[in-house]
Design a protein around this motif. Structure first.
Motif, short mmCIF file in Angstrom:
data_model
loop_
_atom_site.label_atom_id
_atom_site.label_comp_id
_atom_site.label_asym_id
_atom_site.label_seq_id
_atom_site.Cartn_x
_atom_site.Cartn_y
_atom_site.Cartn_z
N MET A 89 -4.25 -5.52 -13.16
CA MET A 89 -3.83 -4.84 -11.96
C MET A 89 -4.26 -3.38 -12.08
O MET A 89 -3.98 -2.73 -13.08
N ASN A 90 -4.90 -2.90 -11.04
CA ASN A 90 -5.34 -1.51 -11.10
C ASN A 90 -4.27 -0.60 -10.49
O ASN A 90 -3.26 -1.04 -9.95
N SER A 91 -4.53 0.67 -10.59
CA SER A 91 -3.56 1.68 -10.15
C SER A 91 -3.28 1.59 -8.66
O SER A 91 -2.15 1.75 -8.21
N GLN A 92 -4.31 1.31 -7.88
CA GLN A 92 -4.13 1.23 -6.42
C GLN A 92 -3.24 0.05 -6.05
O GLN A 92 -2.36 0.16 -5.20
N GLU A 93 -3.45 -1.09 -6.71
CA GLU A 93 -2.61 -2.26 -6.46
C GLU A 93 -1.15 -1.98 -6.83
O GLU A 93 -0.24 -2.33 -6.09
N TYR A 94 -0.98 -1.34 -7.98
CA TYR A 94 0.37 -1.01 -8.42
C TYR A 94 1.04 -0.07 -7.42
O TYR A 94 2.21 -0.27 -7.06
N ASP A 95 0.32 0.94 -6.94
CA ASP A 95 0.88 1.88 -5.98
C ASP A 95 1.30 1.18 -4.69
O ASP A 95 2.35 1.49 -4.11
N GLN A 96 0.52 0.22 -4.24
CA GLN A 96 0.86 -0.53 -3.04
C GLN A 96 2.12 -1.36 -3.24
O GLN A 96 3.00 -1.41 -2.39
N ILE A 97 2.20 -2.01 -4.39
CA ILE A 97 3.38 -2.82 -4.71
C ILE A 97 4.61 -1.92 -4.80
O ILE A 97 5.67 -2.26 -4.28
#
Length: 53
Positions: free
Chosen positions: A1-9
């Protein structure tokens, strides 16, 4: 999981937590108003009964 995905979650999770908090506050307020109305109704009934004696 990249940083952008984590931020969205994380953003979705924060929004869900906020919505749950708002719903809880709304439900508590509704229950408190119900209780206050019920209490006032009982007090009014007792006052009427006392006057009738």
């Amino acid at each position: 999981m990249n940083s952008q995905e984590y931020d969205q979650i994380e953003e979705v999770a924060n929004r869900l937590q906020h919505e749950a908090s708002v719903k809880c506050s709304r439900e508590l307020e509704k229950a408190q108003k119900y209780k206050e109305g019920y209490t006032q109704g009982v007090e009014d009934l007792l006052r009427c009964i006392r006057r009738g004696e």
